[in-house]
Structures are given as structure tokens and as C-alpha cells.
Design a protein around this motif. Structure first.
Motif, short mmCIF file in Angstrom:
data_model
loop_
_atom_site.label_atom_id
_atom_site.label_comp_id
_atom_site.label_asym_id
_atom_site.label_seq_id
_atom_site.Cartn_x
_atom_site.Cartn_y
_atom_site.Cartn_z
N ARG A 125 6.16 6.12 -5.97
CA ARG A 125 6.78 7.36 -7.17
C ARG A 125 7.43 7.85 -5.81
O ARG A 125 8.45 8.76 -6.00
CB ARG A 125 6.04 8.33 -8.06
N SER A 126 6.34 8.23 -4.55
CA SER A 126 7.03 9.11 -3.52
C SER A 126 7.92 8.07 -3.09
O SER A 126 8.51 8.92 -1.75
CB SER A 126 5.51 9.33 -2.39
N SER A 127 7.50 6.88 -2.43
CA SER A 127 8.71 6.10 -1.09
C SER A 127 10.23 7.18 -2.33
O SER A 127 11.13 6.62 -1.93
CB SER A 127 8.63 4.67 -1.64
N ARG A 128 10.17 6.63 -3.75
CA ARG A 128 11.98 7.15 -4.43
C ARG A 128 12.38 8.47 -4.19
O ARG A 128 12.97 8.05 -3.94
CB ARG A 128 11.33 6.84 -6.40
N ASP A 129 11.03 9.23 -3.97
CA ASP A 129 11.41 10.26 -4.08
C ASP A 129 11.51 11.16 -2.38
O ASP A 129 12.23 12.05 -2.59
CB ASP A 129 10.44 11.18 -4.52
N SER A 130 11.43 10.20 -2.03
CA SER A 130 11.84 10.62 -0.49
C SER A 130 13.09 10.41 0.57
O SER A 130 13.64 10.32 -0.15
CB SER A 130 10.35 9.86 0.74
N LYS A 131 13.45 11.17 1.46
CA LYS A 131 14.97 11.24 1.68
C LYS A 131 14.37 11.09 3.00
O LYS A 131 15.95 10.07 3.50
CB LYS A 131 15.58 12.76 2.16
N SER A 132 13.28 10.03 3.70
CA SER A 132 13.40 9.81 5.23
C SER A 132 13.53 7.75 4.81
O SER A 132 12.10 7.91 4.14
CB SER A 132 11.93 10.13 5.63
N ASP A 133 13.77 7.24 5.16
CA ASP A 133 13.60 6.47 5.43
C ASP A 133 12.19 5.08 5.96
O ASP A 133 12.02 4.86 5.62
CB ASP A 133 15.12 4.69 6.06
N THR A 134 12.31 6.09 6.77
CA THR A 134 10.71 5.79 7.89
C THR A 134 9.43 6.42 6.71
O THR A 134 9.04 4.41 6.29
CB THR A 134 10.81 6.32 8.98
N GLU A 135 9.31 7.19 6.05
CA GLU A 135 8.76 7.79 4.73
C GLU A 135 8.23 6.37 3.87
O GLU A 135 8.20 6.38 3.66
CB GLU A 135 9.05 8.97 4.61
N LYS A 136 10.33 6.15 3.28
CA LYS A 136 9.97 5.44 2.18
C LYS A 136 9.21 3.48 3.05
O LYS A 136 9.31 3.43 1.75
CB LYS A 136 12.05 4.73 2.18
N ASP A 137 9.56 2.81 4.06
CA ASP A 137 8.95 1.87 4.10
C ASP A 137 7.78 2.28 4.74
O ASP A 137 7.11 0.87 4.02
CB ASP A 137 9.74 1.95 5.49
#
Length: 200
Positions: A125-137
Motif C-alpha cells: 500500500r505504501s509503495s502505491r502511495d509513494s511519489k518517489s520511484d526509489t522508495e517505491k522500488d
């Protein structure tokens, strides 16, 4: 299905809890700060120097609502409960299950699997909400790592193996905890390490 009720935590020093009709009232410095319907509460936890009226305590005991006192550091001091009825057949079955290694392993796997699934859902869920590609990965990789631990959990044949998988999952989850925080919060809060008694 059993309805799970809320637990009210009161941590403001000197707070006074009293009964008002069918509600619990929290008074702080002679001012009403909170009023909650009793039927929504399953228990009350008082942290530090908290006072309760005898009428509220009696009502909680009558309804089967527990009251717990902790000191300022969160250490247990006392619990007050009304009459409880036990089921001897249930207790006997629980003790027998605790002595059966296969049953213990099955339950331990179920508990840890639930924890890992929930942790994985939070990461996804946090990865879907994240705006940063680094954080998403980073969050997706952590979720994938937890999925591997979940698969390995099915084949864990010892309690220590289950504990190890749980510990590794906790390491992965808390390793990317800061990536789950909103950018607006990172200036005021950064997760560094797990701690307790009291949690900082």
C-alpha cells in the motif's frame, strides 16, 4: 462472529474518569475533555497517575470490562476485572494443544503468517502511495522478500526456524520503515531503531 471493542488508553497525568449515564467522561483540570459511550469500550488502560470514580469501576466490573493500571514507564501494576466464567473443557484442550509439538508448530506458523501478510500489505500500500520511484522500488523489494518468507514458513519444521523467519521479516519491514512515512513528516520523525519501556 465476536465483536471486538475498543480499548481506551488514558495517559494524561491527573485525569479523572467518571460515569455519566451510559457514558465514560474524562475530566482534565475540571474540564470535560472526552465523553465516550460505554458500550463501545471493551477495556480501559490507565498510564500513570489516573483516577477513576467508584461508580465507573463498579459499572465496568458489572459489564465485564477490564481496567488496567500501568506506571509512567508502561510497566504493569494491576488489573481489575469482574466475575469471569471459565470453560474447563476449553482449558484442557488448550493445555493438550500446548503439549502437542505439531499443533504448536501449526499455530505458530499461522500467527507468523498473519503478521507477515499484514506487514506485506502495508508495504505494498505504501509503495502505491509513494511519489518517489526509489522508495517505491525499496518497498516493493521488501514486500517480495516477505513473500519469500511466507513461502518458506510452510516448510519450517521447528519453532526456531519460524522465529528466524519472523525476525528476518521484521528486519526487512523496519529497514524500510522511513520510506513509508510522508515526506512532510521526515523532518520531525525518523525511525532509527526499535525500543520499548517506554517506547520513545
Amino acid at each position: 462472529m465476536k465483536q471486538l471493542l475498543n480499548t481506551l488508553y488514558v495517559s494524561t497525568e491527573g485525569a479523572w474518569l467518571r460515569l455519566e449515564g451510559e457514558t465514560l467522561v474524562v475530566m482534565i483540570e475540571k474540564e470535560k475533555r472526552l465523553q465516550a459511550p460505554l458500550h463501545h469500550l471493551g477495556g480501559i488502560v490507565c498510564i500513570g497517575r489516573i483516577n477513576l470514580s467508584s461508580a465507573l469501576m463498579a459499572r465496568c466490573m458489572k459489564d465485564g470490562r477490564s481496567i488496567v493500571w500501568l506506571n509512567e514507564n508502561g510497566r504493569f501494576q494491576a488489573r481489575v476485572e469482574g466475575p469471569v466464567s471459565g470453560n474447563i473443557l476449553l482449558r484442557q484442550a488448550q493445555y493438550r494443544a500446548a503439549d502437542d509439538l505439531e499443533c504448536v508448530l501449526t499455530m505458530a506458523r499461522s500467527f507468523v503468517a498473519g503478521k507477515l501478510r499484514n506487514s506485506r500489505q502495508v508495504l505494498l500500500r505504501s509503495s502505491r502511495d509513494s511519489k518517489s520511484d526509489t522508495e517505491k522500488d525499496a518497498l516493493k523489494n521488501a514486500a517480495a522478500s516477505l513473500a519469500v518468507n511466507l513461502r518458506n514458513l510452510e516448510h519450517a519444521g521447528q519453532l526456531d526456524s519460524i522465529r528466524g523467519l519472523e525476525g528476518d521479516a521484521a528486519r526487512v519491514y523496519f529497514g524500510c520503515f522511513n520510506d513509508m512515512l510522508r515526506p512532510s513528516l521526515t523532518d520531525v520523525f525518523q525511525f532509527r531503531t526499535r525500543n520499548r519501556r517506554p517506547p520513545k
